[in-house]
Design an enzyme around this catalytic site. Structure first.
Site, PDB file in Angstrom:
ATOM      1  N   HIS A   1       0.823  -1.207   0.000  1.00 16.30           N
ATOM      2  CA  HIS A   1       0.000   0.000   0.000  1.00 16.30           C
ATOM      3  C   HIS A   1       0.852   1.251   0.000  1.00 16.30           C
ATOM      4  O   HIS A   1       0.488   2.262  -0.589  1.00 16.30           O
ATOM      5  CB  HIS A   1      -0.945  -0.027   1.197  1.00 16.30           C
TER       6      HIS A   1
ATOM      7  N   ARG B   1     -20.267  18.421  -4.598  1.00 18.07           N
ATOM      8  CA  ARG B   1     -21.094  17.285  -4.186  1.00 18.07           C
ATOM      9  C   ARG B   1     -21.423  17.479  -2.705  1.00 18.07           C
ATOM     10  O   ARG B   1     -20.515  17.455  -1.878  1.00 18.07           O
ATOM     11  CB  ARG B   1     -20.331  15.973  -4.387  1.00 18.07           C
TER      12      ARG B   1
ATOM     13  N   ARG C   1     -24.617  21.137  -5.944  1.00 14.93           N
ATOM     14  CA  ARG C   1     -25.608  20.128  -6.314  1.00 14.93           C
ATOM     15  C   ARG C   1     -26.398  19.716  -5.084  1.00 14.93           C
ATOM     16  O   ARG C   1     -25.825  19.437  -4.028  1.00 14.93           O
ATOM     17  CB  ARG C   1     -24.897  18.909  -6.909  1.00 14.93           C
TER      18      ARG C   1
ATOM     19  N   GLU D   1     -27.945  13.206 -16.716  1.00 14.86           N
ATOM     20  CA  GLU D   1     -27.283  11.922 -16.468  1.00 14.86           C
ATOM     21  C   GLU D   1     -28.204  10.741 -16.728  1.00 14.86           C
ATOM     22  O   GLU D   1     -27.770   9.599 -16.719  1.00 14.86           O
ATOM     23  CB  GLU D   1     -26.663  11.874 -15.062  1.00 14.86           C
TER      24      GLU D   1
ATOM     25  N   ASN E   1     -20.506  10.228 -15.832  1.00 13.43           N
ATOM     26  CA  ASN E   1     -20.347   8.948 -15.108  1.00 13.43           C
ATOM     27  C   ASN E   1     -21.665   8.176 -15.117  1.00 13.43           C
ATOM     28  O   ASN E   1     -21.726   7.000 -15.471  1.00 13.43           O
ATOM     29  CB  ASN E   1     -19.917   9.178 -13.652  1.00 13.43           C
ATOM     30  N   ASP E   2     -22.731   8.872 -14.707  1.00 12.32           N
ATOM     31  CA  ASP E   2     -24.024   8.183 -14.673  1.00 12.32           C
ATOM     32  C   ASP E   2     -24.620   8.045 -16.064  1.00 12.32           C
ATOM     33  O   ASP E   2     -25.228   7.021 -16.380  1.00 12.32           O
ATOM     34  CB  ASP E   2     -24.992   8.923 -13.738  1.00 12.32           C
TER      35      ASP E   2
ATOM     36  N   ARG F   1     -21.631   1.315 -12.835  1.00 11.07           N
ATOM     37  CA  ARG F   1     -20.327   1.983 -12.885  1.00 11.07           C
ATOM     38  C   ARG F   1     -19.329   1.415 -11.888  1.00 11.07           C
ATOM     39  O   ARG F   1     -18.144   1.691 -11.964  1.00 11.07           O
ATOM     40  CB  ARG F   1     -20.496   3.500 -12.681  1.00 11.07           C
TER      41      ARG F   1
ATOM     42  N   CYS G   1     -19.611  17.717 -16.017  1.00  9.80           N
ATOM     43  CA  CYS G   1     -18.891  17.558 -14.748  1.00  9.80           C
ATOM     44  C   CYS G   1     -18.544  16.101 -14.460  1.00  9.80           C
ATOM     45  O   CYS G   1     -18.034  15.783 -13.399  1.00  9.80           O
ATOM     46  CB  CYS G   1     -19.687  18.156 -13.596  1.00  9.80           C
TER      47      CYS G   1
HETATM   48  C1  PEP Z   1     -21.731  11.993 -12.888  1.00 13.48           C
HETATM   49  O1  PEP Z   1     -22.616  11.143 -12.736  1.00 13.48           O
HETATM   50  O2  PEP Z   1     -21.057  12.098 -13.928  1.00 13.48           O
HETATM   51  C2  PEP Z   1     -21.416  12.928 -11.793  1.00 13.48           C
HETATM   52  C3  PEP Z   1     -20.578  13.919 -11.975  1.00 13.48           C
HETATM   53  O3  PEP Z   1     -21.993  12.719 -10.590  1.00 13.48           O
HETATM   54  P1  PEP Z   1     -21.556  11.593  -9.535  1.00 13.48           P
HETATM   55  O4  PEP Z   1     -20.257  11.019 -10.006  1.00 13.48           O
HETATM   56  O5  PEP Z   1     -21.451  12.270  -8.230  1.00 13.48           O
HETATM   57  O6  PEP Z   1     -22.692  10.627  -9.600  1.00 13.48           O
HETATM   58 MG    MG Z   2     -24.038  11.331 -11.161  1.00 15.71          MG
END
Ligand code: PEP
Ligand code: MG
Length: 827
Positions: free
Chosen positions: A458, A565, A601, A694, A717-718, A728, A765
């Site tokens: 680690h 966040r 957010r 998203e 991401n979502d 994810r 984002c």
């Molecule tokens: C996303 O979903 O891309 C995002 C920025 O929000 P989070 O990663 O907090 O779900």
């Molecule tokens: Mg998200």
């Protein structure tokens, strides 16, 4: 093994030490054409990090995993030393079996050897024989017999069981074992993992680790109780799903190690300074004074007290440290990343181990003081872990000691001391715990030189993430180096140079300076806007979780915050923050921004972020459940508390409110009404209200959403997980959840087109914004802003400044026309 012939056996050899013995055995393999001569060095390196003495006068030297490319064919050589060779800790080897295995073939040989060792006279006859064929024949003919599962079943009747062969390249180490434990704990039944006749409670991490299960071991999962079958199946699911993750990790470590070995050193001393060689664990050169880091020695006296009070003191300390680790985990996640943060999740699991706590409590019941009882239980566990044959697993003993001593320090009221440094220093230690590494004074520590450990420890992972050159497994000679002496370390080749001449020091300093200059050029340009060569400017913002991170991000070149966040305010505590507390946090945030735009957010709880005290119902598919805006519309107590706090804080600086996980136009209509009501309640200013894009439905219908919002921010991401239907966090599939997939890009293009039509601002984002290729494509698609983690800002800005908008638009069109994420990456 067919790969052993009498040509590879040497009888009645002589060697004055282990190194000579290994070289002799290695040379047989070289001469037979099995290996490159470099693999012999690798075998010697392995001896420094691990003890290959098997027992009963047998040693099995073999090279490092990352050097397997130096093996031409799998082969074995046996050297007989009738007088024995001193191996380690007083053990003498008489039969040295050198193994060069391209994959797992040597497991069979190991089993044969261990079976032979159970019959001392067999080994004795091999040590005494003049007949090479006897050695070859015995090793080839010894039957391999697996432990009989039937016998074990009779010992412990179970309701369900399954057998699986461990295929994790690094064996069962703490990270995957933590996931096994998490799964096992979800079930009421007793659940055991058997390795042969040995077993461990699947709900206890240290027990699992002390099985010393290595790749190729046959494991049996057995359960007894009402939900036994479901538990075994669930555990098997996790076990299987972790396989690809573990293999990918090992492959990455292998590639890194190979790249480091292949890279020509940037600097080599000209004279002949004393050199101590270890393994390069984190690349780069460093010059500094050697400073010894010694871990705190706990002098614990047995002070018996009231049994109940002592038990409570122990439990309180464990709880407090567990919470501390949770904070450390969250901080490490935002500072370094999820992989590094997982180290502390594993630590939390280590002290949550019911067996460890039970042993300590039993000792308290027997009349011992809490601190003494804990230290004893801990020591027993640590020693057991240190005793397992696999060096990778034995290294996890350090993690257990680290976390256990945190609890001890807490009970004894001892502040863990920080090393006070006043000059550039190379920290020398037998080993460093992850907590030690994270608490280093980065103003003065320029490098790490560790006598034990390995490149997958680690500490090595953290050093790489912190960009700190590090050498590990440098052996005890390192610890004998005089404190304060100036040294140069090369973390790429794994060397520590002492007595370096002034000329060499100057040359090394020049190399370091050049490397720094390249980094500085990037850093110095971090405040320049991201204006493309043909004059198009895009806003660059940061994703943060608190005011401190916002300041760090601005320092790193962020022009605003594109995503704060707020979930982190709600995690790691026992009740929700009230309006005043939230107001103070948001106000502190706006003040840290110095007038720059701040997009906050609203709470995005649900999905992977769970908050126990909200008592939300269990969901089968939380990512598709009551998450983000869906939750806020149901739990209006949470919504109004947050909105009122935001409108009050907005008096101190520009804030925009953003809602996550919006799916229907009716949701944003309702949310806007709630915003207006909350604003009126506190007499706040009007604020811009936007949504995350998203959910694919929103991107497809962006035309309908654009008139209802002041801005969009694409959460790639979502959006990626929902578009590609890939969780994810799925260990086996996450690598496929590539946001550069043309389907995801297409949805972003639609969103941008609709936004432009209605004059709506659109940012991104999600993680794609911080990827240099992603940033160019998104810019080419026409987004207004990119928001990313602070460490990506300087390089993304430099990338965008180095290209024309026109070229990025063309690139974006080619990406939209591609057939897969791989094709996009190939562009
Ligand atoms: C996303 O979903 O891309 C995002 C920025 O929000 P989070 O990663 O907090 O779900
Ligand atoms: Mg998200």
């Amino acid at each position: 093994m067919e790969t052993m012939t009498t040509a590879c056996v040497k009888l009645n050899a002589q060697a004055s030490n282990k190194t000579e013995a290994v070289r002799l055995a290695g040379q047989l393999l070289v001469d037979a054409g099995y290996i490159d001569p470099g693999y012999v060095d690798s075998m010697l390196k392995r001896e420094e990090v691990a003890n290959t003495f098997l027992g009963s006068a047998v040693a099995i030297p073999h090279g490092m995993v990352e050097d397997r490319h130096l093996i031409h064919h799998t082969g074995v050589a046996v050297v007989q030393f009738r007088d024995g060779v001193s191996w380690k800790d007083g053990d003498r080897a008489q039969l040295v079996v050198a193994i060069a295995a391209k994959s797992d073939e040597h497991i069979v040989l190991l089993r044969r050897l261990t079976r032979l060792m159970q019959r001392p006279q067999s080994i004795e006859s091999l040590v005494a024989t003049n007949d090479a064929q006897l050695i070859v024949g015995t090793l080839a003919d010894e039957p391999v017999q697996a432990a009989s599962p039937v016998a074990a079943v009779q010992e412990w009747p179970n309701d369900a069981q399954s057998v699986w062969t461990l295929d994790y390249p690094n064996g069962l180490h703490a990270r995957p074992a933590t996931r096994w434990v998490d799964t096992a704990k979800r079930f009421a039944c007793e659940l055991r993992v058997y390795k042969g006749q040995e077993f461990a409670d699947a709900k206890a991490l240290t027990g699992l680790l002390s099985l010393g299960a290595a790749r190729g071991d046959s494991l049996r999962f057995a359960a007894r109780g009402p939900d036994a079958r479901r538990a075994v199946d669930a555990l098997l699911d996790v076990v299987h799903s972790l396989s690809s993750e573990e293999k990918a990790d090992a492959e990455r470590a292998r590639r890194n190690a190979l790249a480091a070995r292949r890279s020509a050193p940037d600097w080599l001393p000209g004279g002949s300074p004393q050199a101590i060689y270890g393994i390069g664990a984190s690349p780069g050169l460093a010059i500094g004074a050697l400073v010894r880091h010694v871990s705190h020695q706990f002098d614990v006296h047995d002070v018996p007290g009231d049994v109940v009070a002592e038990g409570e003191a122990l439990e309180a300390a464990v709880l407090a440290i567990s919470q501390e680790l949770e904070t450390l985990e969250a901080q490490t996640r935002s500072r370094l990343g999820a992989t590094e943060a997982a180290i502390f999740a594993a630590h939390r699991e280590l002290i949550a181990d019911a067996d460890l706590l039970r042993d300590a409590l039993a000792s308290i019941l027997r009349g011992h003081g809490a601190a003494w009882a804990w230290q004893n239980a801990l020591q027993t566990r640590v020693e057991k872990l240190q005793g397992v044959a696999d060096p990778l697993l034995a290294a996890r003993a350090l993690d257990l000691r680290d976390v256990g001593e945190r609890v001890l320090a807490r009970m004894l009221g001892i502040e863990r001391q920080r090393l006070v440094l006043t000059q550039p220093s190379i920290l020398v230690a037998e080993d460093l715990t992850p907590s030690d590494t994270l608490q280093l004074d980065m103003a003065f520590v320029v490098g790490l030189a560790i006598s034990s450990g390995g490149p997958t420890s680690h500490t090595a992972i953290l050093a790489r993430t912190l960009g700190l050159p590090a050498v590990v497994a440098a052996g005890s000679a390192l610890l004998a180096a005089p404190e304060g002496q100036l040294a140069v370390i090369d973390g790429s080749v794994g060397a520590v140079y002492l007595d370096v001449s002034q000329t060499d020091q100057d040359a090394a300093a020049a190399v370091i300076e050049r490397q720094l200059a390249a980094r500085n050029t990037l850093r110095e340009s971090r405040y320049l806007p991201a204006t493309t060569s043909d004059g198009h400017t895009i806003e660059i913002a940061a994703n943060v979780a608190n005011a401190k991170q916002a300041s760090v991000a601005i320092e790193a070149g962020a022009e605003g915050v594109g995503l704060m966040r707020t979930e982190f305010l709600f995690l790691e505590r026992n009740s929700a923050p009230d309006e005043d507390e939230q107001y103070r946090v948001y106000r502190e945030m706006t003040e840290a921004m110095g007038g720059r735009t701040l997009i906050i957010r609203a709470l995005d709880i649900g999905g992977d972020k769970k908050v126990a005290y909200l008592n939300l119902p269990q969901e089968e598919n939380p990512f598709l459940g009551v998450r983000g805006a869906r939750l806020l519309l149901i739990r209006q107590d949470l919504l109004y508390t947050q909105l009122r706090a935001l409108y009050r804080a907005a008096a101190h600086g520009p804030i925009r409110i953003m809602f996550p996980m919006v799916t229907h136009t009716s949701e944003i209509e309702a949310l806007r009404e709630h915003c207006e009501r909350a604003r009126a309640q506190v007499n706040g200013p009007e604020l811009k209200i936007g949504i995350m894009v998203e959910v694919p439905a929103v991107a497809v219908m962006a035309d309908k959403f654009a008139p209802l919002v002041d801005f969009f921010s694409v959460g790639t991401n979502d959006l990626t997980q929902y578009t590609l239907a890939i969780d994810r966090q799925h260990p086996a599939l996450a690598a496929q959840a590539d946001s550069l997939h043309p389907a995801v890009l297409d949805l972003i293009a639609r969103t941008v087109a609709a936004a432009k039509k209605h004059g709506t601002w659109v940012g991104v984002c999600g993680g794609l914004a911080g990827d240099p290729l992603g940033a160019r494509i998104l810019t080419g698609l026409g987004v207004d802003e990119l928001s990313m983690s602070a460490q990506d800002i300087a390089s993304v800005k430099a990338t965008l400044r180095g290209d024309s908008f026109n070229a990025m638009q063309q690139l974006a069109q080619r990406a939209l026309a591609a057939g897969s994420a791989d094709e996009v990456r190939a562009l």
